[in-house]
Design an enzyme around this catalytic site. Sequence first.
Site, PDB file in Angstrom:
ATOM      1  N   TYR A   1      41.960  33.662  43.286  1.00  0.00           N
ATOM      2  CA  TYR A   1      40.868  34.585  44.679  1.00  0.00           C
ATOM      3  C   TYR A   1      41.611  34.228  45.474  1.00  0.00           C
ATOM      4  O   TYR A   1      41.182  33.476  46.692  1.00  0.00           O
ATOM      5  CB  TYR A   1      39.105  33.928  44.095  1.00  0.00           C
ATOM      6  CG  TYR A   1      38.027  35.283  44.488  1.00  0.00           C
ATOM      7  CD1 TYR A   1      38.336  35.576  45.923  1.00  0.00           C
ATOM      8  CD2 TYR A   1      37.271  35.853  43.616  1.00  0.00           C
ATOM      9  CE1 TYR A   1      37.599  36.281  46.377  1.00  0.00           C
ATOM     10  CE2 TYR A   1      36.419  36.568  43.816  1.00  0.00           C
ATOM     11  CZ  TYR A   1      36.696  36.720  45.549  1.00  0.00           C
ATOM     12  OH  TYR A   1      35.411  38.331  45.532  1.00  0.00           O
TER      13      TYR A   1
ATOM     14  N   TYR B   1      45.627  44.848  46.679  1.00  0.00           N
ATOM     15  CA  TYR B   1      45.414  46.238  45.957  1.00  0.00           C
ATOM     16  C   TYR B   1      43.814  46.088  46.581  1.00  0.00           C
ATOM     17  O   TYR B   1      43.735  47.318  46.579  1.00  0.00           O
ATOM     18  CB  TYR B   1      45.535  44.623  44.825  1.00  0.00           C
ATOM     19  CG  TYR B   1      44.565  45.582  43.581  1.00  0.00           C
ATOM     20  CD1 TYR B   1      45.151  46.558  43.532  1.00  0.00           C
ATOM     21  CD2 TYR B   1      44.058  44.772  42.822  1.00  0.00           C
ATOM     22  CE1 TYR B   1      44.132  47.139  42.229  1.00  0.00           C
ATOM     23  CE2 TYR B   1      43.061  45.448  41.763  1.00  0.00           C
ATOM     24  CZ  TYR B   1      42.727  46.775  41.795  1.00  0.00           C
ATOM     25  OH  TYR B   1      42.827  47.228  40.229  1.00  0.00           O
TER      26      TYR B   1
END
Lengths: 138, 389
Positions: B288, B336
Amino acid sequence: MTDQNKPMPIPDGDSNVFWQGCKENKLLIQKCSDCSKHIFYPRILCPNCFSEKIEWVESTGKGKVYSYTIARRGGGPAFKDDVPYAVALIQLDEGVRMFSNIINADVEEVKCDMAVEVVFVDSGEFTLPKFQPAGILK
Amino acid sequence: MSIKNAAAIVGVGDVELEKGKVKDGQSVLQIQAIAAKRALEDAGLSKDDVDGIFVAGLWGLPGVGSFPSVILSEYLGIQPKYTDSTQIGGSAFEAHVGHAAAAIKSGLCEVALVLYGSTQRSEKSRTLAGRPPVLTAQYETPFGLPSPAGSYAMAAARHMHQYGTKPEHLAEIAVATRKWAQLNPYATMRDPLSIDDVLNSPMISDPLHLLDCCLVTDGAGALVIVSPERARDCRKKPVWILGQGESHSHWSIQAMPDLTVTSAAQSGKTAFEMAGVTHDEIDVVQIYDSFTITVLLTLESLGFCKPGEGGDFISNQRTAPGGDFPMNTNGGGLSYAHPGMYGIFLLIEAVRQLRGECGERQVKDAKLSLVNGTGGTLSSTSVVILGRD
Ligand SMILES: [Zn+2]
């Protein structure tokens, strides 16, 4: 930093004593009578031993900057005009940590582990505990 | 008791973004429905097969309380046998994978649907403001900490103070992640990026620059998780859940015991022990990346390197395409997409890597993947280890 639009604490059963203490320029924290640990933020049970025997004690107001950041963008619109300002995690000599701002210092001078002391700042209805480098004149 | 091999991920789905936004002003319910349909098609299953539903949150619905799994089930026309609205922030989806596997192993459901979506970018609903100053937030919000960047910045400042970690180390992560994004046609940010670009980007909350922070985008994703029996009949080969762990150490950064160690130290240990694999055996990792510092702390906490050595570990573009530690291969939350909570996209990318569906960014022969979710202000973590036959 006395802007009435700033978010001010909404006291509750845990925190009334703490904020009242600030108003009287006393930094009140809690201490567990069973395990002797200091507690912050205030609560009804000791988070170490679950005891209900909790007393209020006055902190020396001395401690160190455990960590900090310099806000270059405000923490919301109310803080937009204050940047840059320092927000720090203060580790009090009693061992507990609390959020505050470092004032009466250039933000670039703030460092981890620097010694600081409490200074109370009135802000509308509330008095907030802020910190300044230890030993400087108010 | 273990959930090793108790269930498999057999379907994944997501939606396309244009400049970080969903197409045609679609709503948060619409995009989740599309992601769900795509994930079920990917699995070769239909809506009527779903008997377990897992939803962490629902953006955009005001009012008291939150009933995300209930609201979404109604919209999709699903009446589940098993329902879970566990919300622990961005790591919720990794927790859902473990919860779904446990429910399937216990026979409480057979086909679990995990769903997430957000239109926060289209709605322009994010600011740096803290939570309203009530309950435990009353000790934080009045001091103006930018949220959540300021909390992560404090962790970075402490790590730099204790270990001599440099802003350049954090920039290495942003640059390597961008290189992966350049190989992903669906990534939001695909322009070349240098370490100087990161260091010269505006400071948000010292020592974190703008390009140390994740994007603010829309997005939706879905996973289908089934029992081994059901997996046999699915369209694609199963990706097995080998291990999972979860934990949280605090809510506010004020209460984090050590700002340089996340609860991945615990959730990672649980997942590794359950899977019975070692760090060296992992082929591709998805960590993450809400902020660059999140990655560095997590790699140390998971035990990929020792405390304080994260800066050296990620240096020299080791995590970039061609490096020996492929990480965040879709371009991550940094390049992204990052629709508020990102954890489901880490899982989707891990599944695609293990299936060999990643085209230009495919990590060759990837057999084992580790996925780590982190939520809140380094508050919650969950780790999933996935593998293929
Ligand atoms: Zn106690």
